[in-house]
Design a protein around this motif. Structure first.
Motif, PDB file in Angstrom:
ATOM      1  N   GLN A 129      56.660  16.435  61.355  1.00 11.45           N
ATOM      2  CA  GLN A 129      57.939  16.085  62.256  1.00 11.45           C
ATOM      3  C   GLN A 129      57.429  15.620  63.682  1.00 11.45           C
ATOM      4  OE1 GLN A 129      59.532  19.854  61.582  1.00 11.45           O
ATOM      5  NE2 GLN A 129      59.472  20.420  63.707  1.00 11.45           N
ATOM      6  N   VAL A 130      58.041  14.984  64.342  1.00 16.79           N
ATOM      7  CA  VAL A 130      57.529  14.200  65.525  1.00 16.79           C
ATOM      8  C   VAL A 130      58.243  14.931  66.786  1.00 16.79           C
ATOM      9  CG1 VAL A 130      57.184  12.173  66.778  1.00 16.79           C
ATOM     10  CG2 VAL A 130      56.822  12.135  64.332  1.00 16.79           C
ATOM     11  N   HIS A 131      57.715  15.314  67.746  1.00  9.28           N
ATOM     12  CA  HIS A 131      58.179  15.990  68.868  1.00  9.28           C
ATOM     13  C   HIS A 131      57.910  14.954  70.106  1.00  9.28           C
ATOM     14  CE1 HIS A 131      59.471  19.856  67.537  1.00  9.28           C
ATOM     15  NE2 HIS A 131      58.679  19.722  66.598  1.00  9.28           N
ATOM     16  N   LYS A 132      58.536  14.931  71.191  1.00 10.23           N
ATOM     17  CA  LYS A 132      58.196  13.891  72.419  1.00 10.23           C
ATOM     18  C   LYS A 132      57.653  15.063  73.487  1.00 10.23           C
ATOM     19  CE  LYS A 132      60.127  10.389  75.729  1.00 10.23           C
ATOM     20  NZ  LYS A 132      61.126   9.786  76.231  1.00 10.23           N
ATOM     21  N   ALA A 133      56.659  14.605  74.088  1.00 12.72           N
ATOM     22  CA  ALA A 133      56.036  15.479  75.133  1.00 12.72           C
ATOM     23  C   ALA A 133      55.331  15.055  76.239  1.00 12.72           C
ATOM     24  CB  ALA A 133      54.809  16.387  74.230  1.00 12.72           C
ATOM     25  N   ARG A 134      54.977  15.554  77.503  1.00  8.22           N
ATOM     26  CA  ARG A 134      54.232  14.849  78.449  1.00  8.22           C
ATOM     27  C   ARG A 134      53.110  15.673  78.769  1.00  8.22           C
ATOM     28  NH1 ARG A 134      56.337  12.388  83.054  1.00  8.22           N
ATOM     29  NH2 ARG A 134      58.258  12.954  82.319  1.00  8.22           N
ATOM     30  N   LEU A 188      48.579  15.360  65.437  1.00  9.45           N
ATOM     31  CA  LEU A 188      48.241  14.142  65.832  1.00  9.45           C
ATOM     32  C   LEU A 188      49.150  13.758  67.122  1.00  9.45           C
ATOM     33  CD1 LEU A 188      46.667  11.422  65.592  1.00  9.45           C
ATOM     34  CD2 LEU A 188      48.479  10.549  64.208  1.00  9.45           C
ATOM     35  N   VAL A 189      48.359  13.436  68.423  1.00  8.56           N
ATOM     36  CA  VAL A 189      48.962  13.040  69.546  1.00  8.56           C
ATOM     37  C   VAL A 189      48.726  11.704  70.049  1.00  8.56           C
ATOM     38  CG1 VAL A 189      49.142  13.344  72.227  1.00  8.56           C
ATOM     39  CG2 VAL A 189      48.842  15.253  70.325  1.00  8.56           C
ATOM     40  N   CYS A 190      49.725  10.850  69.963  1.00 10.74           N
ATOM     41  CA  CYS A 190      49.396   9.389  70.247  1.00 10.74           C
ATOM     42  C   CYS A 190      50.371   8.885  71.425  1.00 10.74           C
ATOM     43  CB  CYS A 190      49.648   8.592  69.097  1.00 10.74           C
ATOM     44  SG  CYS A 190      51.157   8.757  68.252  1.00 10.74           S
ATOM     45  N   ALA A 221      53.908  11.016  71.743  1.00  4.64           N
ATOM     46  CA  ALA A 221      54.375  11.425  70.613  1.00  4.64           C
ATOM     47  C   ALA A 221      53.690  12.533  70.131  1.00  4.64           C
ATOM     48  CB  ALA A 221      54.847  10.064  69.670  1.00  4.64           C
ATOM     49  N   VAL A 222      54.114  13.775  69.312  1.00  2.00           N
ATOM     50  CA  VAL A 222      53.148  14.581  68.777  1.00  2.00           C
ATOM     51  C   VAL A 222      53.874  14.945  67.347  1.00  2.00           C
ATOM     52  CG1 VAL A 222      52.346  17.128  68.869  1.00  2.00           C
ATOM     53  CG2 VAL A 222      53.059  15.947  71.168  1.00  2.00           C
ATOM     54  N   LYS A 223      52.835  14.428  66.554  1.00  6.70           N
ATOM     55  CA  LYS A 223      53.185  14.592  65.153  1.00  6.70           C
ATOM     56  C   LYS A 223      52.522  15.833  64.562  1.00  6.70           C
ATOM     57  CE  LYS A 223      52.572  11.989  60.846  1.00  6.70           C
ATOM     58  NZ  LYS A 223      52.009  10.648  60.131  1.00  6.70           N
ATOM     59  N   GLU A 248      55.170  19.181  79.376  1.00  3.37           N
ATOM     60  CA  GLU A 248      56.566  19.372  78.798  1.00  3.37           C
ATOM     61  C   GLU A 248      56.384  19.023  77.472  1.00  3.37           C
ATOM     62  OE1 GLU A 248      59.217  16.427  80.588  1.00  3.37           O
ATOM     63  OE2 GLU A 248      58.773  17.165  82.733  1.00  3.37           O
ATOM     64  N   PHE A 249      57.177  19.759  76.710  1.00  4.91           N
ATOM     65  CA  PHE A 249      57.344  19.710  75.254  1.00  4.91           C
ATOM     66  C   PHE A 249      58.829  19.807  74.730  1.00  4.91           C
ATOM     67  CE2 PHE A 249      56.428  20.583  70.784  1.00  4.91           C
ATOM     68  CZ  PHE A 249      55.533  19.938  70.413  1.00  4.91           C
ATOM     69  N   ASP A 250      59.456  18.693  74.175  1.00  7.38           N
ATOM     70  CA  ASP A 250      60.600  18.801  73.582  1.00  7.38           C
ATOM     71  C   ASP A 250      60.688  19.633  72.291  1.00  7.38           C
ATOM     72  OD1 ASP A 250      63.005  18.662  72.710  1.00  7.38           O
ATOM     73  OD2 ASP A 250      63.301  16.705  73.019  1.00  7.38           O
ATOM     74  N   LYS A 251      61.125  20.903  72.144  1.00  4.69           N
ATOM     75  CA  LYS A 251      61.271  21.697  71.055  1.00  4.69           C
ATOM     76  C   LYS A 251      61.817  21.076  69.963  1.00  4.69           C
ATOM     77  CE  LYS A 251      60.432  26.213  73.702  1.00  4.69           C
ATOM     78  NZ  LYS A 251      61.031  27.394  74.017  1.00  4.69           N
ATOM     79  N   THR A 252      63.159  20.061  70.152  1.00  3.54           N
ATOM     80  CA  THR A 252      63.702  19.632  69.213  1.00  3.54           C
ATOM     81  C   THR A 252      63.091  18.470  68.807  1.00  3.54           C
ATOM     82  OG1 THR A 252      65.852  20.364  70.289  1.00  3.54           O
ATOM     83  CG2 THR A 252      66.107  18.402  68.585  1.00  3.54           C
TER      84      THR A 252
END
Length: 543
Positions: A157-162, A260-262, A170-172, A144-148
């Motif tokens: 910018q930072v997106h939330k993902a699974r 960057l994925v953390c 958190a994907v920076k 899953e990847f939140d486009k907003t």
């Protein structure tokens, strides 16, 4: 004039107009907008330089208004460029903001408004970065990847993902234009620094190489991942912080220079006291722990976070014991590594400040090319310093006029940094760290005695580097330790007296809360104006 002659003269103008319009259209279509940004910088830089050259002079009737208006319009012009250009210009403006105390008051006020935020780029740009760096789209990597985006700052910018294994992350993602802009932006930064050094006749360019190197590292997310892992190791090696402070796990195999994925952290900002209370967490403990964490970096490990603003210091329930509080440090792009020589000398400086060991202070300052030890002591502690007493309390004395005051301030600063080649560059970002943490503490009423905590860690860092000697040396160290603890005790008594006074004033008279940091800020502002001729807005570095 004949029609054919008029046409011949008009044709070059029309051609230039068409070509110029075409260049602008192409540049405007690109992400980087290099031509517009560079032209904006060059035009406004020259305008400011000319304005100062023509108008910075005393008036016959000693009227201060023309000089105040000059500072205001040039500060607005300069910081408008930072905000319109965005990207690394925001970072450069923030670096200038950390040194704003040496500039006129309108520059300090505009620096305070330069927030680290910016409009987000569309999701198509995010997909383009993934395609270029990994050869695939986000849906190929994430379940899953939140486009907003949840947050957007100057360079990313930072997106939330699974992840496909179920981990929430958190994907920076770096904005696509940054890598295209970085070389020209840093070139313009150098040029601006040289222009303003000439214009103000102040030492400014001495720090450009050091700042440029660290801004380049901040734009490299692989470097940020390494910083996070190194900082986490230091936390694990420190028994006083282990378990109390956490740094999110990074996923190097899913990261690149621009991605960057953390680990995702469900926490609230350090200064959000209402949300911390709603979660039944201990706010005072969190603030104290955060200050301890950054003090350990400054004085013991020498590996220092350069941007500890409230959004980068989170508070959450401890995952192993929900009743306990844990501090989480994020955003590890801007770090510095102190030299061991500087770290030890800085620890010695703090010890000397509290022991009123003026000889040691002056020796260290002299080795750093600093010719005003008292001024440096005040700026280091962020409170007034006098060789006679720990808290120097006097009323501000008005100077004759703004022009004389600023000329006096300039001469003091030039003398202060007379030997720029010796000045430790580490102080730039160490001071930034301390300024932001001071502002964090002040913003919520100064619940923690920050200066005492930092002083204790300075002694811890010094003892880490000191081997055991003879019994006589042990006795001397014990006596110094007794004097040091006595000084801290006096500071602690003063701290709690201020808190008691504020509590009584709030309950009895309904006064607004004024913490210990406010008291120090007021005295610091008075001393800088009275003793050094520098007029400063004490809220410049507030978060």
């Amino acid at each position: 004039m004949s029609r054919s002659r008029f046409t011949r003269r008009l044709f070059p103008l029309l051609t230039a107009g068409v070509v110029g319009t075409g260049i602008y259209a192409v540049d405007n279509w690109t992400d980087a907008k290099l031509i517009q940004r560079n032209c904006r910088t060059a035009y406004n830089g020259m305008a400011v330089a000319i304005d100062y050259k023509l108008n910075f002079q005393p008036t016959a009737d000693r009227d201060i208004r023309p000089i105040e208006e000059l500072h205001k319009r040039t500060a607005n012009r300069l910081f408008d460029v930072f905000e319109k250009n965005g990207g690394l210009y925001i970072k450069m403006g923030q670096v200038i903001g950390t040194q704003a105390a040496i500039l006129p008051l309108p520059y300090q006020e505009r620096a305070r408004r330069l927030f680290d935020s910016a409009p987000a780029v569309p999701f198509e740009a995010v997909e383009r970065v993934f395609k270029e760096d990994f050869g695939c789209l986000p849906e190929s990597v994430f379940d899953e990847f939140d486009k907003t985006p949840l947050a957007s700052a100057s360079i990313a910018q930072v997106h939330k993902a699974r992840l496909k294994n179920g981990d929430i992350v958190a994907v920076k993602i770096q904005k696509p234009a940054i890598q295209k802009q970085i070389n020209t932006d840093l070139f313009c930064y150098r040029v601006l620094a040289q222009v303003y050094e000439y214009m103000f006749d102040l030492p400014i360019t001495w720090s450009t190489d050091y700042v440029e190197d660290h801004l380049r590292m901040e734009a490299d997310f692989e470097c940020e991942a390494r910083n996070a892992m190194k900082a986490w190791k230091h936390i694990q090696d420190e028994p006083r912080l282990r378990g109390k402070v956490y740094i999110p796990k990074t996923y190097p195999e899913l990261s690149s220079k621009r991605v960057l994925v953390c680990e995702w952290i469900d926490g609230v900002q350090l200064t959000d006291t209402a949300s911390i209370a709603e979660r039944h967490l201990d706010f005072n403990w969190a603030m104290k722990t955060a200050i301890m964490a950054f003090s350990s970096q400054i004085f013991k490990t020498g590996f220092v976070h350069g941007d500890p603003h409230p959004g980068n210091v989170l508070v959450r329930s401890h995952p192993d014991n929900p009743k306990h509080t844990q501090v989480v440090l994020i955003d590890h792009g801007l770090y510095i590594q102190e030299s061991e020589k500087f770290r030890i000398e800085y620890c010695r400086m703090w010890e000397a400040l509290f022991m009123l060991d003026i000889k040691t202070m002056q020796e260290i300052c002299s080795s750093w090319g600093i010719h005003d030890a008292n001024m440096f002591a005040s700026l280091t502690l962020q409170k007034p310093f006098s060789p006679e007493k720990a808290l120097h309390i006097q009323q501000s004395v008005d100077m004759r006029d703004v022009y004389d005051m600023q000329m006096n301030a300039k001469e003091r600063i030039k003398h202060f940094l007379k030997d720029q080649s010796l000045f430790p560059r580490e102080i730039i970002f160490v001071s930034r760290n301390m300024n932001i943490m001071r502002a964090n503490n002040r913003q919520v009423g100064s619940p923690v005695n920050r200066i005492n905590i930092m002083a204790r860690w300075a002694v811890i860092g010094l003892n880490t580097s000191t081997s055991k000697g003879s019994w006589l040396q042990t006795v001397r160290l014990s006596w110094k330790s007794f004097l040091f603890e006595s000084t801290l005790l006096l500071m602690t008594v003063t701290f709690w007296m201020v808190r008691f006074r504020d509590a009584v004033g709030r309950v009895v008279f309904g006064n607004k809360l004024n913490g210990f940091e406010d008291v120090l800020d007021k005295k610091m502002t008075e001393q800088l104006e009275r003793q050094f001729g520098i007029k400063i807005d004490s809220s410049v570095f507030d978060g």
